[in-house]
Design an enzyme around this catalytic site. Structure first.
Site, PDB file in Angstrom:
ATOM      1  N   SER A  14       0.812  -1.211   0.000  1.00 50.64           N
ATOM      2  CA  SER A  14       0.000   0.000   0.000  1.00 50.64           C
ATOM      3  C   SER A  14       0.848   1.265   0.000  1.00 50.64           C
ATOM      4  CB  SER A  14      -0.943   0.009   1.200  1.00 50.64           C
ATOM      5  OG  SER A  14      -0.224   0.041   2.418  1.00 50.64           O
ATOM      6  N   HIS A  15       2.153   1.135   0.276  1.00 49.89           N
ATOM      7  CA  HIS A  15       3.045   2.295   0.278  1.00 49.89           C
ATOM      8  C   HIS A  15       4.211   2.108  -0.688  1.00 49.89           C
ATOM      9  CE1 HIS A  15       0.857   2.951   4.047  1.00 49.89           C
ATOM     10  NE2 HIS A  15       1.120   4.222   3.849  1.00 49.89           N
ATOM     11  N   ASP A  70       5.311   1.820  12.810  1.00 50.82           N
ATOM     12  CA  ASP A  70       4.653   2.901  12.083  1.00 50.82           C
ATOM     13  C   ASP A  70       3.216   2.471  11.880  1.00 50.82           C
ATOM     14  OD1 ASP A  70       3.697   4.816  10.329  1.00 50.82           O
ATOM     15  OD2 ASP A  70       5.152   4.392   8.743  1.00 50.82           O
ATOM     16  N   PRO A  75       7.447  -5.589  15.889  1.00 48.21           N
ATOM     17  CA  PRO A  75       7.140  -4.712  14.761  1.00 48.21           C
ATOM     18  C   PRO A  75       8.399  -4.471  13.937  1.00 48.21           C
ATOM     19  CG  PRO A  75       6.140  -3.863  16.763  1.00 48.21           C
ATOM     20  CD  PRO A  75       7.019  -5.012  17.178  1.00 48.21           C
ATOM     21  N   ALA A 123       4.448   6.389   3.870  1.00 53.09           N
ATOM     22  CA  ALA A 123       4.603   5.982   5.262  1.00 53.09           C
ATOM     23  C   ALA A 123       5.645   6.865   5.953  1.00 53.09           C
ATOM     24  CB  ALA A 123       5.029   4.519   5.324  1.00 53.09           C
ATOM     25  N   ARG A 170       5.933 -11.449  17.617  1.00 51.61           N
ATOM     26  CA  ARG A 170       6.617 -10.771  16.511  1.00 51.61           C
ATOM     27  C   ARG A 170       6.924  -9.334  16.878  1.00 51.61           C
ATOM     28  NH1 ARG A 170       5.160  -7.509  12.276  1.00 51.61           N
ATOM     29  NH2 ARG A 170       2.936  -7.673  12.789  1.00 51.61           N
ATOM     30  N   GLY A 213      -4.566   3.487   2.203  1.00 47.47           N
ATOM     31  CA  GLY A 213      -4.116   2.755   1.025  1.00 47.47           C
ATOM     32  C   GLY A 213      -4.563   1.305   1.014  1.00 47.47           C
ATOM     33  N   GLU A 214      -4.692   0.694   2.202  1.00 49.10           N
ATOM     34  CA  GLU A 214      -5.178  -0.679   2.267  1.00 49.10           C
ATOM     35  C   GLU A 214      -6.622  -0.767   1.764  1.00 49.10           C
ATOM     36  OE1 GLU A 214      -3.678  -3.426   2.988  1.00 49.10           O
ATOM     37  OE2 GLU A 214      -1.749  -2.666   3.697  1.00 49.10           O
ATOM     38  N   ARG A 235       8.710  -8.326  10.127  1.00 49.54           N
ATOM     39  CA  ARG A 235       8.180  -8.815   8.859  1.00 49.54           C
ATOM     40  C   ARG A 235       8.735  -7.992   7.696  1.00 49.54           C
ATOM     41  NH1 ARG A 235       2.193 -10.150   9.470  1.00 49.54           N
ATOM     42  NH2 ARG A 235       2.005  -7.910   9.781  1.00 49.54           N
TER      43      ARG A 235
END
Length: 339
Positions: free
Chosen positions: A49-50, A180, A308, A125, A306, A189-190, A311
């Site tokens: 999306s970015h 973020d 941030p 972003a 996880r 954007g998603e 991923r």
């Protein structure tokens, strides 16, 4: 090369596509360089999306006349630990690049410093900014309003922007810890990607124009998005409005949308970035205490949770090796921009 799901490109090819397209729609070379870098970073790190999708957003803003394509950012020093960059109505990326060295120098001199970007156009972003600050060994916090697309908790009419907050923490033996996130339930954007794909969204992402919950992405884009976490996200969105709006003499999300006047351009306004030098508090002991902080990350990772940005870093390693796959329809839309 065409794969079944789309078009595979190396990151160099992504950058060339972004830079060439931005130049074709009239963006000055220095701006095209800076904007292309952020698009490549998004695509590289698996943030579709970015990533290159934002070429459509940037081109639409340029054609709508809401961006000064050859703006020359002006750096000033309003106070010893403050930097201001007047972006002149251009995209935020070049203004940030001009202000970053001053922010780093002032943070090291005073222990803490802040950079205000004003009169800049946003569409990307914030994590590239805080990651760039953390690369200098500094702790970073960034935020920006946008257009009034998001309803406050308990309401159904837009007041806030997606109002993201980003944080960066330098780590001694690897990439920084970075988060973020939008204070809306999801990045705009998603929702736009779901609209393009014709797929439904969760019913807690937003409202249609009549104030009813909906799974229709297009209806949410015409109505209002929700904040995340109810009243907590709503309070954080308000904080961002104030700190990156009136505090630095720039627009609120409602004012940004009004200034757009229905042209459909990206948000115009301000961004606040704070940098803290650990050595300002700790002196020569800074490295010792940064090592201590690693226990926090270990405590998270050891139980399978996880971190941030983990991923993104995994996606980065794959894309540096294998390139990325762009949806065929999106790739075709980008080529039509050039045409």
């Amino acid at each position: 090369m065409n794969d079944a799901p789309g078009v595979r490109l190396t990151l160099d090819e992504v950058r060339a596509l972004a830079f060439t397209t931005l130049r074709l729609v009239g963006l000055a070379p220095a701006h095209a360089d800076a904007v292309a870098d952020t698009m490549v970073a998004g695509e590289r790190d698996g943030c579709a999306s970015h990533g290159i999708y934002r070429l459509l957003v940037a081109a639409a803003s340029i054609r709508a006349g809401t961006v000064a394509v050859d703006a020359r950012p002006v750096v000033s020093d309003p106070a010893p630990a403050l930097v201001r960059v007047d972006g002149g109505g251009g995209f935020a990326q070049l203004a940030f690049a001009r202000g970053l060295p001053h922010l780093v120098d002032k943070a090291r001199a005073h222990g803490i410093a802040a950079l205000a970007l004003t009169d800049v156009v946003h569409f990307a972003a914030l994590w590239p900014e805080v990651e760039a600050v953390a690369a200098h060994g500094l702790v970073a916090l960034a935020m920006t309003p946008s257009h009034a697309w998001v309803a406050p908790a308990g309401g159904t009419r837009p007041v806030f922007g997606t109002n993201p907050i980003a944080f960066g923490w330098p780590r001694p033996d690897g990439p920084p810890f970075v988060f973020d996130f939008a204070t809306s339930a999801v990045a705009r954007g998603e929702i736009e990607l779901h609209r393009r794909a014709g797929t439904p969204v969760p019913d807690d992402w937003g409202y249609d124009a009549s104030g009813c919950a909906t799974t229709d992405a297009a209806a949410i884009l015409d109505g209002a998005m929700r904040t995340f976490g109810g009243h907590k996200g709503s309070a954080l969105a308000t904080m961002v409005e104030l700190l990156a709006g009136p505090l630095i003499g720039d627009l609120t999300s409602a004012e940004s949308l009004a200034r757009d006047g229905g042209r459909g351009g990206s948000p115009l306004g301000g961004e606040l970035i704070v940098a803290i030098d650990p050595a300002g508090f700790l002196g020569a002991a800074a490295a010792v205490h940064l090592r201590r902080a690693e226990a926090v990350f270990d405590g998270i990772a050891r139980q399978g949770a996880r971190l941030p940005s983990a991923r993104r870093h995994a996606a980065r390693a794959r894309s540096l090796r294998d390139g990325v796959v762009i949806p065929a329809a999106l790739h075709a839309d980008i080529l039509r921009i050039g045409g």
